[in-house]
Write an enzyme that holds these catalytic residues in place. Structure first.
Site, PDB file in Angstrom:
ATOM      1  N   ASP A 124       1.682   2.328  -2.710  1.00 45.38           N
ATOM      2  CA  ASP A 124       0.999   3.381  -3.477  1.00 45.38           C
ATOM      3  C   ASP A 124       1.196   3.209  -4.985  1.00 45.38           C
ATOM      4  O   ASP A 124       2.233   2.717  -5.435  1.00 45.38           O
ATOM      5  CB  ASP A 124       1.519   4.757  -3.026  1.00 45.38           C
ATOM      6  CG  ASP A 124       0.565   5.879  -3.425  1.00 45.38           C
ATOM      7  OD1 ASP A 124      -0.622   5.593  -3.697  1.00 45.38           O
ATOM      8  OD2 ASP A 124       1.001   7.040  -3.458  1.00 45.38           O
ATOM      9  N   HIS A 183      -5.663  -2.725  -7.517  1.00 38.91           N
ATOM     10  CA  HIS A 183      -5.615  -3.180  -6.114  1.00 38.91           C
ATOM     11  C   HIS A 183      -5.388  -4.691  -6.042  1.00 38.91           C
ATOM     12  O   HIS A 183      -4.663  -5.187  -5.183  1.00 38.91           O
ATOM     13  CB  HIS A 183      -6.901  -2.799  -5.382  1.00 38.91           C
ATOM     14  CG  HIS A 183      -7.074  -1.322  -5.212  1.00 38.91           C
ATOM     15  ND1 HIS A 183      -6.057  -0.505  -4.778  1.00 38.91           N
ATOM     16  CD2 HIS A 183      -8.135  -0.491  -5.442  1.00 38.91           C
ATOM     17  CE1 HIS A 183      -6.467   0.753  -4.731  1.00 38.91           C
ATOM     18  NE2 HIS A 183      -7.730   0.783  -5.142  1.00 38.91           N
ATOM     19  N   LEU A 229       8.990 -13.440  11.092  1.00 40.51           N
ATOM     20  CA  LEU A 229       8.699 -12.068  10.642  1.00 40.51           C
ATOM     21  C   LEU A 229       7.397 -11.532  11.261  1.00 40.51           C
ATOM     22  O   LEU A 229       6.381 -12.231  11.271  1.00 40.51           O
ATOM     23  CB  LEU A 229       8.566 -12.072   9.104  1.00 40.51           C
ATOM     24  CG  LEU A 229       8.142 -10.771   8.440  1.00 40.51           C
ATOM     25  CD1 LEU A 229       9.211  -9.699   8.578  1.00 40.51           C
ATOM     26  CD2 LEU A 229       7.838 -11.009   6.956  1.00 40.51           C
TER      27      LEU A 229
HETATM   28  C1  IPE Z   1      -1.567   6.678   1.411  1.00 43.89           C
HETATM   29  O1  IPE Z   1      -1.790   6.659   0.041  1.00 43.89           O
HETATM   30  C2  IPE Z   1      -2.377   5.633   2.081  1.00 43.89           C
HETATM   31  C3  IPE Z   1      -2.010   4.266   1.760  1.00 43.89           C
HETATM   32  C4  IPE Z   1      -1.019   3.903   1.012  1.00 43.89           C
HETATM   33  C5  IPE Z   1      -2.806   3.256   2.366  1.00 43.89           C
HETATM   34  P1  IPE Z   1      -2.832   7.652  -0.660  1.00 43.89           P
HETATM   35  O2  IPE Z   1      -2.750   7.382  -2.109  1.00 43.89           O
HETATM   36  O3  IPE Z   1      -4.143   7.523  -0.014  1.00 43.89           O
HETATM   37  O4  IPE Z   1      -2.213   9.076  -0.263  1.00 43.89           O
HETATM   38  P2  IPE Z   1      -2.261  10.479  -0.976  1.00 43.89           P
HETATM   39  O5  IPE Z   1      -3.692  10.855  -1.108  1.00 43.89           O
HETATM   40  O6  IPE Z   1      -1.591  10.344  -2.308  1.00 43.89           O
HETATM   41  O7  IPE Z   1      -1.484  11.386  -0.071  1.00 43.89           O
HETATM   42  C1  IPE Z   2      -2.529   2.484  -2.962  1.00 42.03           C
HETATM   43  O1  IPE Z   2      -2.808   2.766  -4.279  1.00 42.03           O
HETATM   44  C2  IPE Z   2      -3.564   1.614  -2.292  1.00 42.03           C
HETATM   45  C3  IPE Z   2      -4.391   2.313  -1.315  1.00 42.03           C
HETATM   46  C4  IPE Z   2      -4.261   3.549  -0.907  1.00 42.03           C
HETATM   47  C5  IPE Z   2      -5.475   1.541  -0.740  1.00 42.03           C
HETATM   48  P1  IPE Z   2      -3.748   3.995  -4.671  1.00 42.03           P
HETATM   49  O2  IPE Z   2      -5.146   3.513  -4.728  1.00 42.03           O
HETATM   50  O3  IPE Z   2      -3.514   5.161  -3.804  1.00 42.03           O
HETATM   51  O4  IPE Z   2      -3.232   4.284  -6.145  1.00 42.03           O
HETATM   52  P2  IPE Z   2      -3.014   5.687  -6.824  1.00 42.03           P
HETATM   53  O5  IPE Z   2      -2.160   6.497  -5.892  1.00 42.03           O
HETATM   54  O6  IPE Z   2      -4.373   6.280  -7.006  1.00 42.03           O
HETATM   55  O7  IPE Z   2      -2.338   5.387  -8.111  1.00 42.03           O
HETATM   56 MG    MG Z   3      -2.297   6.792  -3.908  1.00 41.28          MG
END
Ligand code: IPE
Ligand code: IPE
Ligand code: MG
Length: 231
Positions: A10, A27, A122
């Site tokens: 995240d 990403h 792994l």
């Molecule tokens: C959770 O992250 C899903 C993944 C890491 C794939 P999100 O960024 O989507 O979750 P919320 O919305 O902050 O809870």
């Molecule tokens: C995690 O990063 C990747 C996915 C959920 C695919 P985010 O895209 O949720 O990044 P933030 O949380 O918006 O910074």
């Molecule tokens: Mg996120």
């Protein structure tokens, strides 16, 4: 030794925003970092199982261009890493609802799974199009079907049988890392985290490098896991 490590990847979007970049750049940087971390864990034999939350069932509600970008990124990554994972003896699994994904994504996933299925190092479980509640519902359906078909007696249903009917029969998660400073699970492996130790570093995922991972593992080693017992 951590048997099963979970990582909720995240903070890619915020990492990019801080740099004045598009979310897609975050990403891309996150994917590169994840590839490095996987190889590091494999080489150092830090864990036996690694579950990675890379796309939730809820993430389909993001803008279409972001979803499409991520799907293309997954396809490229899974194709590119086939050789690497085979050489490193890494076994790849996928957890999630494949029915929600486009055919070209599923094809790349299935190929990678098949290509690495006999590897003994792994185990990397990608949670993609994944929801923890969805996994529990899908397991429940499988079990009900077996009961209705007369293959299974209701009284034989216990926790171990339930685990066997999840997307994959994996050990419980020992340690769960969620980067970016959010203190929540967001529907990740609800069944498997029941006794996991949680760790919520503030670092955005693209900056969560091997040094930060080593720090996290040191933190895990200080935890006192009691599983409800008195020591
Ligand atoms: C959770 O992250 C899903 C993944 C890491 C794939 P999100 O960024 O989507 O979750 P919320 O919305 O902050 O809870
Ligand atoms: C995690 O990063 C990747 C996915 C959920 C695919 P985010 O895209 O949720 O990044 P933030 O949380 O918006 O910074
Ligand atoms: Mg996120």
């Amino acid at each position: 030794m951590i048997n099963h490590l979970g990582i909720i990847v995240d903070g890619n979007g915020r990492w990019a925003k801080e740099r004045g970049l598009k979310r897609s750049e975050g990403h891309k940087a996150g994917a590169q970092n994840l590839r490095d971390l996987i190889l590091y864990m494999s080489n150092k034999k830090l864990v036996n199982y690694l579950s990675l939350y890379v796309f939730s069932t809820e993430n389909f509600d993001r803008p279409a261009d972001e979803v499409n970008y991520l799907m293309d990124l997954f396809i490229k990554w899974f194709k590119k890493c086939q050789e690497e994972y085979s050489k490193e003896n890494i076994k790849i699994l996928f957890s999630g609802r494949k029915s929600l994904l486009k055919k070209n994504v599923v094809d790349a996933m299935v190929k990678l799974e098949q290509r690495t299925q006999n590897n003994t190092g792994l185990v990397v479980n990608f949670c993609l199009s994944y929801g923890g509640r969805a996994e529990i519902v899908d397991a429940t359906k499988k079990i009900c079907q077996k009961c209705l078909a007369g293959e299974l007696d209701i009284n034989a249903i216990d926790e171990s049988l339930f685990s066997q009917n999840l997307y994959h029969e994996l050990p419980d998660i020992d340690f769960l890392i969620r980067t970016s400073g959010e203190n929540r699970i967001s529907n990740f492996m609800l069944w498997q985290v029941s006794y996991a130790e949680f760790y919520f570093p503030k670092t955005y995922f693209p900056d969560f490098d091997t040094e930060k991972l080593d720090e996290a593992i040191l933190e895990y080693q200080k935890r006192d896991r009691r599983f409800g017992k008195v020591k």
